[in-house]
Every structure is written in C-alpha cells, then in structure tokens.
Design a protein around this motif. Sequence first.
Motif, PDB file in Angstrom:
ATOM      1  N   VAL A 156       0.838  -1.199   0.000  1.00 44.46           N
ATOM      2  CA  VAL A 156       0.000   0.000   0.000  1.00 44.46           C
ATOM      3  C   VAL A 156       0.870   1.245   0.000  1.00 44.46           C
ATOM      4  CG1 VAL A 156      -1.698   1.289   1.343  1.00 44.46           C
ATOM      5  CG2 VAL A 156      -1.935  -1.177   1.108  1.00 44.46           C
ATOM      6  N   ALA A 157       1.937   1.232   0.787  1.00 47.02           N
ATOM      7  CA  ALA A 157       2.805   2.408   0.851  1.00 47.02           C
ATOM      8  C   ALA A 157       3.587   2.607  -0.441  1.00 47.02           C
ATOM      9  CB  ALA A 157       3.765   2.275   2.034  1.00 47.02           C
ATOM     10  N   SER A 158       4.061   1.516  -1.036  1.00 49.05           N
ATOM     11  CA  SER A 158       4.853   1.652  -2.260  1.00 49.05           C
ATOM     12  C   SER A 158       4.014   2.119  -3.436  1.00 49.05           C
ATOM     13  CB  SER A 158       5.525   0.315  -2.598  1.00 49.05           C
ATOM     14  OG  SER A 158       4.538  -0.696  -2.829  1.00 49.05           O
ATOM     15  N   LEU A 159       2.753   1.743  -3.478  1.00 46.03           N
ATOM     16  CA  LEU A 159       1.861   2.155  -4.569  1.00 46.03           C
ATOM     17  C   LEU A 159       1.054   3.401  -4.218  1.00 46.03           C
ATOM     18  CD1 LEU A 159       0.513  -1.343  -5.698  1.00 46.03           C
ATOM     19  CD2 LEU A 159       2.366  -0.002  -6.722  1.00 46.03           C
ATOM     20  N   THR A 160       1.333   3.996  -3.051  1.00 41.11           N
ATOM     21  CA  THR A 160       0.627   5.202  -2.574  1.00 41.11           C
ATOM     22  C   THR A 160      -0.895   5.027  -2.633  1.00 41.11           C
ATOM     23  OG1 THR A 160       0.658   6.250  -4.761  1.00 41.11           O
ATOM     24  CG2 THR A 160       2.538   6.687  -3.303  1.00 41.11           C
ATOM     25  N   LEU A 161      -1.347   3.925  -2.007  1.00 41.09           N
ATOM     26  CA  LEU A 161      -2.785   3.627  -1.992  1.00 41.09           C
ATOM     27  C   LEU A 161      -3.434   4.017  -0.658  1.00 41.09           C
ATOM     28  CD1 LEU A 161      -2.733   0.076  -3.650  1.00 41.09           C
ATOM     29  CD2 LEU A 161      -3.376   2.256  -4.707  1.00 41.09           C
ATOM     30  N   GLU A 162      -2.767   4.877   0.105  1.00 37.45           N
ATOM     31  CA  GLU A 162      -3.333   5.224   1.412  1.00 37.45           C
ATOM     32  C   GLU A 162      -4.682   5.928   1.272  1.00 37.45           C
ATOM     33  OE1 GLU A 162      -0.354   5.970   0.362  1.00 37.45           O
ATOM     34  OE2 GLU A 162       1.184   5.321   1.794  1.00 37.45           O
ATOM     35  N   ASP A 163      -4.748   6.902   0.380  1.00 35.39           N
ATOM     36  CA  ASP A 163      -6.013   7.625   0.202  1.00 35.39           C
ATOM     37  C   ASP A 163      -7.099   6.712  -0.358  1.00 35.39           C
ATOM     38  OD1 ASP A 163      -4.718   9.881   1.096  1.00 35.39           O
ATOM     39  OD2 ASP A 163      -4.235  10.607  -0.931  1.00 35.39           O
ATOM     40  N   HIS A 164      -6.718   5.827  -1.254  1.00 37.46           N
ATOM     41  CA  HIS A 164      -7.703   4.904  -1.831  1.00 37.46           C
ATOM     42  C   HIS A 164      -8.257   3.974  -0.755  1.00 37.46           C
ATOM     43  CE1 HIS A 164      -8.925   1.109  -3.799  1.00 37.46           C
ATOM     44  NE2 HIS A 164      -9.446   1.930  -4.709  1.00 37.46           N
TER      45      HIS A 164
END
Length: 264
Positions: free
Chosen positions: A226-234
Amino acid sequence: MGVVDWPYLAIGTAGALVAGLQFPAMGWVWAYMIELLYRPVVTCQVAADLLGFKDCNAYHDDVANDMKHLSYLLTYGFIGLTVASLAGLCVTYWGFGSAAERMSKRVRDAAFVSIVRQEVAWHDLQSPGELSSQLADDTSMLQAFAGEPIRSLVISVSSVVVGLIISFVYMWPFALLILFILPFLAIGAMIEMKSYIADDANVEVPKNESSPGGIVIETLANIRTVASLTLEDHQALEYDRALEREDPCPLWSNFVKGAATPLR
C-alpha cells in the motif's frame, strides 16, 4: 455449546439477582430517609395531651432518639446497598463474561480449524482479510448475545418482581400504576436494545463486499504494498464507504438510542 459453562452462568445469575435487588432496596431506604427528614414535631401541648409526655424536654428527647436510631439504620442500609451492588455487579460481569469468553474461544477455535481444513482451491476464492474479519465479527456478536441480554434480563426481572411485591404489600394502587407503565418500559428497552444490536437477519450482503474490519486487516497485512503504490487515500476512501454501507444513518441510530433512554 454453553452447557459446559453452567457454573459460570449460575454464579453470574446469582450476582445478577443480588444486583437487581438494589433498586427496590434503594427505594425502601429512600422512603425511610424521607420519613426521617420530614418527620413532624408537634407542639408541647399536643404532645402532653395526646401523646402522654410530661413536658417538652421528654418529648423532644424521645423524638431525637428515634431520629438518631433511624439515621443509624439508614447509614447501615446505604453501606449494605453499596457492598451488595459492588459485589453483585462484579460477580455478574465475571460470571457471564467468563462464560461468554470461553464459549467465544471454543467457537473461534472450531471455526479456525474448519477454515484450515478446507481445500486449497477454496482459499483461492476467499479473501484472507474478509475471513479474519468475519471470524472476529461473528464470535464478537456471539459473545454479545450470550452475555449482555441474559445479564440485563435477570437484573430487570429480579428488580421488577421484588418491586411489585413490595408495592402490593405497602401500597397496591402504586403497584397497579407500575403494572400499567411496564409495557412502556419494555418498549423503551426493546428500542434501546435494537439500537445497540442491529437486527441484520434479513439483510443480504454480497460476498464480494468487504467489511470495514476486512479492509483494515488487508491494508495492515499488506502495508508495504500500500505504501509503495501510494494507496493510502484509496484505502481510506474504501474504508469510509464500507462504514457508510454498514451504518447508512448513524445520526438516526444514535437519535433512537438517546430517545429510548427517557422511555425507560
């Protein structure tokens, strides 16, 4: 499944009976306190003519001694109520809590063993986060249904029965008034219980719909991805949507919960 925990249930029931007696006993003690605080003191002439006292001092000493004796009894009564309430509630929560926890652990262990014994192809079609969330949610719901309703039922029944007996003995019109308002108290209790425990027996949830707990578990289990793909907001947006699907009207449910309290 809860038969093996009958000693804990028996202890919890005994504690709930003691805890339920505190409300009628409290009314009894408060009645004597009102009698103590609002005790009439007649004039010396009335005391001499009707009560047979020789002078005012003898009458006043007799009233003071009676009030002193009653105040001591009230002190003992409040101490007894405190001890009985503390002991009864502790025993109640320990008994029913232990029984619910032990039953929840057995169900959780059995469900986990059943999941592990499934075929590999079955696991390919299931989400680990959803399985973990469902296992935790189902056992928590079982624990809530096994502990809180029984505890509340025993405390309420003991309070109502003892209160009605005392009312019929000392003032039967007041007992009839209590019988008249009992249905309204029951309706208020039902509304409050429904606000705490959602009745979702007829709600169909799609299998591919993740619960809030499943999203949290899946996100934390794959936090590096999640952090590597910047999916936090998603993931945060998906969690908000899952919360909205689970409880579309939180303001209304909390309003019903608050409105049910005055009815009780």
